[in-house]
Enzyme design. Structure first.
Site, short mmCIF file in Angstrom:
data_model
loop_
_atom_site.label_atom_id
_atom_site.label_comp_id
_atom_site.label_asym_id
_atom_site.label_seq_id
_atom_site.Cartn_x
_atom_site.Cartn_y
_atom_site.Cartn_z
N ASN A 164 0.85 -1.19 0.00
CA ASN A 164 0.00 0.00 0.00
C ASN A 164 0.88 1.24 0.00
OD1 ASN A 164 -2.97 0.81 0.33
ND2 ASN A 164 -1.86 2.17 1.73
N ASP A 210 -4.33 22.08 7.69
CA ASP A 210 -4.58 21.07 6.66
C ASP A 210 -5.25 21.72 5.44
OD1 ASP A 210 -5.19 18.50 5.32
OD2 ASP A 210 -4.54 17.65 7.22
N GLU A 255 -0.54 0.62 -5.15
CA GLU A 255 -0.50 1.93 -5.82
C GLU A 255 0.77 2.12 -6.63
OE1 GLU A 255 -1.54 1.61 -2.64
OE2 GLU A 255 -3.52 2.56 -2.50
MN MN Z 1 -4.40 1.76 -0.80
#
Ligand code: MN
Length: 441
Positions: free
Chosen positions: A131, A243, A194
């Site tokens: 991931n 953020d 990814e």
């Molecule tokens: Mn993912």
């Protein structure tokens, strides 16, 4: 990018504390900023690399009209990248000292310096997939970071390791190809690598190395790699940090990271990313735009464009242009958009003659094609973004609103048409000429 005049070089000495971030904010959405003289550090800093969609299109060898399709295709057909023995990121191997890396302190009131552009990769417990995701990383000392883990994929991997009483091995890579940053924010389900999405976007040119000290892979040509572990048990205060909304997010107890080793290129460039800046919005928003485009396309005949607007933090507001066949289409598009992007708070659906990137045109559509009693959808107490200070940041509950600003089909379409003035070739030439003179002065 240099050849295309997309880089602004700054030779003046500037500090990692507020000075670089202030310059990044002043030029937000503009050129890449390249800082050659960073006070107290040997290395250079670059900021805003992915801060303009045209540069992302350039990196992915595509254009604005085809980018959703391209990312969507890559998500559906990931291609496993090649693993190589070594790469330029392995030129220097050393013990960790995070204080030697020019990490920025961005805003007044932030909890300290934050690494904001890094991708974090971790293998699943069975080694089946890796991931890759982007997380904000607060520098605590020479070899410790705090990581914000929202309950998504990396959080799940961390919980699985935690159940076995184990720390989670990770590779933190700074300074990577834009395709990797985009893939790491792409809307792929748990279980999809990814890196393989990035590799598809790069036409099979992505090369990874196996990290020598942790069970993870990292791009062979990254600028810096931190080999690290997320602690199974140690939690620390993380935050506050500005953020994507441009407001300070709250302090939370979050997992501690211990950095074991550092690899980097000989004269590495540190990649900075301004929280709440256009790069942040584009990277976070692009994958969501792809998702909205895809899901809304399933319920209406044709979706022309999707824009998570700048004013809407690139995250909370969407404008979608559709070709509708029946008067219910726009409302279905609204519901589909909320399903596609759970953080979405307000959405405006317009006809294809409206430019979703022009706020004045969108407002014009609301002014001339929208009736509050018939065309408004309000949904109360639904899950939204915890980043929105007007919502309930603890439960994540919020109120959502959808505006159908498309022309009603039961009224003559001429009454909604934008008025036009015919422009012949002579006048078109004259306008272009006058505009370029005006731009020069
Ligand atoms: Mn993912």
């Amino acid at each position: 990018m240099e050849r295309e005049n997309e880089i602004l070089h700054i030779n003046e000495e500037v500090s990692t504390e507020y000075e670089i971030s202030a310059l990044m904010k002043a030029f937000d959405g503009g050129p890449i900023l390249y800082f050659h003289n960073v006070k107290g550090y040997e290395n250079n800093v670059v900021g805003g690399v992915c801060g303009a969609k045209k540069r992302i299109c350039r990196a992915l060898k595509t254009n604005l009209e085809k980018i959703y399709e391209k990312i969507s295709q890559a998500c559906e057909h990931p291609k496993e990248p090649q693993i190589t023995e070594s790469g330029s990121v392995m030129e220097v191997l050393e013990k960790p000292n995070l204080n030697r890396i020019p990490v920025l302190t961005h805003y007044f009131g932030d909890g300290g310096p934050y690494i904001t552009s890094a991708i974090v990769s971790a293998l699943s417990p069975d080694g089946e997939f890796e991931n890759v995701s982007i997380h904000r990383l607060q520098v605590l000392d020479e070899k410790h970071l705090a990581i914000r883990l929202v309950p998504r994929h990396l959080h799940k991997l961390w919980l699985m390791a935690k159940e076995k009483g184990r720390d989670l091995d990770i590779a933190i890579s700074i300074g990577v190809h834009p395709a990797i940053s985009i893939a790491s924010t792409a809307p792929v389900p748990y279980g999809v690598n990814e890196y393989a999405v990035a590799n598809r976007l790069m036409n099979g040119r992505l090369k990874l190395i196996e990290c020598p000290n942790v069970n993870a892979h990292a791009p062979a040509d990254a600028e810096i790699i931190l080999e690290a572990r997320i602690s199974a048990s140690k939690m620390v205060n993380e935050g506050p940090l500005v953020d994507i909304t441009g407001t300070h997010d709250i302090i939370r107890k979050q997992p501690l990271i211990e950095v074991l080793n550092v690899m980097h290129r000989e004269n590495y460039i540190y990649q900075a990313l301004l929280p709440g800046g256009s790069e942040h919005k584009i990277l976070m928003g692009l994958g969501r735009e792809v998702m909205i485009w895809k899901i809304v396309s399933m319920v209406v005949p044709h979706v022309k464009a999707v824009n998570l607007t700048v004013g809407g933090c690139g995250w909370l507001h969407a404008v979608i242009s559709i070709e509708k066949q029946t008067d219910g289409d726009a409302k279905n598009a609204i519901l589909a958009a909320f399903a596609a992007h759970p953080s979405l708070k307000h959405v405006v659906v317009v006809d294809t003659d409206i430019d979703v990137y022009d706020p004045n045109e969108v407002e014009w559509a609301i002014a001339t094609r929208f009736q509050g009693d018939e065309d408004l959808i309000v949904i109360r107490n639904v899950r939204g973004s915890t980043l929105d200070p007007s919502g309930d940041q603890k439960t994540g509950l919020t109120t959502k609103m959808g505006l159908d600003a498309t022309k009603p089909l039961d009224k003559p379409t001429e009454s909604f048409k934008k008025a036009e003035i015919p422009v012949n070739d002579k006048i078109k030439r004259l306008i272009d000429e006058l505009k370029s003179i005006q731009q020069r002065t």
